[in-house]
Structures are given as C-alpha cells and as structure tokens.
Scaffold this active site. Sequence first.
Site, PDB file in Angstrom:
ATOM      1  N   HIS A  21     109.891 -83.407 -13.025  1.00 23.22           N
ATOM      2  CA  HIS A  21     109.054 -82.316 -13.524  1.00 23.22           C
ATOM      3  C   HIS A  21     107.844 -82.851 -14.290  1.00 23.22           C
ATOM      4  O   HIS A  21     106.697 -82.483 -14.010  1.00 23.22           O
ATOM      5  CB  HIS A  21     109.895 -81.418 -14.429  1.00 23.22           C
ATOM      6  CG  HIS A  21     109.146 -80.276 -15.015  1.00 23.22           C
ATOM      7  ND1 HIS A  21     109.093 -79.042 -14.417  1.00 23.22           N
ATOM      8  CD2 HIS A  21     108.424 -80.172 -16.157  1.00 23.22           C
ATOM      9  CE1 HIS A  21     108.364 -78.231 -15.156  1.00 23.22           C
ATOM     10  NE2 HIS A  21     107.941 -78.891 -16.219  1.00 23.22           N
ATOM     11  N   GLU A  22     108.103 -83.722 -15.245  1.00 23.20           N
ATOM     12  CA  GLU A  22     107.006 -84.251 -16.061  1.00 23.20           C
ATOM     13  C   GLU A  22     106.072 -85.144 -15.250  1.00 23.20           C
ATOM     14  O   GLU A  22     104.869 -85.174 -15.491  1.00 23.20           O
ATOM     15  CB  GLU A  22     107.551 -85.004 -17.275  1.00 23.20           C
ATOM     16  CG  GLU A  22     108.360 -84.146 -18.230  1.00 23.20           C
ATOM     17  CD  GLU A  22     107.642 -82.895 -18.731  1.00 23.20           C
ATOM     18  OE1 GLU A  22     106.400 -82.874 -18.780  1.00 23.20           O
ATOM     19  OE2 GLU A  22     108.348 -81.939 -19.073  1.00 23.20           O
ATOM     20  N   HIS A  25     103.428 -83.027 -13.638  1.00 24.29           N
ATOM     21  CA  HIS A  25     102.296 -82.758 -14.538  1.00 24.29           C
ATOM     22  C   HIS A  25     101.415 -83.997 -14.677  1.00 24.29           C
ATOM     23  O   HIS A  25     100.183 -83.915 -14.591  1.00 24.29           O
ATOM     24  CB  HIS A  25     102.801 -82.373 -15.934  1.00 24.29           C
ATOM     25  CG  HIS A  25     103.516 -81.075 -16.013  1.00 24.29           C
ATOM     26  ND1 HIS A  25     102.989 -79.884 -15.590  1.00 24.29           N
ATOM     27  CD2 HIS A  25     104.753 -80.774 -16.507  1.00 24.29           C
ATOM     28  CE1 HIS A  25     103.844 -78.903 -15.812  1.00 24.29           C
ATOM     29  NE2 HIS A  25     104.939 -79.425 -16.363  1.00 24.29           N
TER      30      HIS A  25
END
Length: 146
Positions: A21-22, A25
């Site tokens: 997820h990170e 980003h």
Amino acid sequence: MGLLDYVLPFLLALGILIVVHEFGHYSVARLCGVKVLRFSLGFGKPLLMRRFGPDQTEWVLSAFPLGGYVKMLDEREAPVPAHEQHRAFNRQTVWRRIAIVAAGPLANFALAIALCHCFQPGRHLPQPSSRRRPEVEALLQRVVRR
C-alpha cells in the site's frame, strides 16, 4: 498450537499489505516528481532507519507495525526552500494529487488480483475437450430421436 502460530502469520500478512500500500503511494509520488522524505512501516519509535536514493529518503521500521505512512515534502507542514517548491505535494496539480492518494489502495487491489491469479483453484486442471466421444454422440442421437 500456540498464540504465535496465529499472531506471526497475521503480522507478516499485514506487513506485506502495508508495504504494498505505502509503496503504491511512494512510487506514484516519485513518478510525479514529489520529494518523499520518509517511508515508514509502522508507527512510534523507529527501530531501524536508513537513508537511500538521490533524495536521501528515510526508510524506517517502527515499533508498532500496524500501519505505515509516506511523508512527502509539503508547505503545509514545514517551510520549503524556494528551489524545491515545485516538488512539494501541495504544489502538484489536482490530478497528480489524486493519483498519489489513490495509488495505495490501487496497489492493494493489484496485489489481490495477482494473488487470486496465482492461487486460483483449478487453474492447472485439464480443460474439457470440445470434441464429443463417439459413445456420447451415439447416446445423444438416440435421445434426440425419441
């Protein structure tokens, strides 16, 4: 079976989800030209910290691995030098900011699709033949004539 037989696999799976997820980003922010200050897995006191890359991004493993964050250069948090203002998150177009924010959930979605593709039940089973066997064909002919 002890508690660790459940807790460790859970934390490992959660850690993988958080990193993916990170990293979604992080990667889109980098593609959009935003300076990333910190990539953190977990919250709280940093246990491990290293700086890598041309921007000297801090890569951090923190004490509580129940989340994470990507800290980007942003004028709303601290003063930004004039020569780096074009790399601040808040100076990006609305579409770039939307892409950066949406990249995390989309990375998790892509991971789910990839895992489903890899572990799809019956994926390696032989496919049925489109040709009918002669005895089945004969039986069908007799049924149709009645």
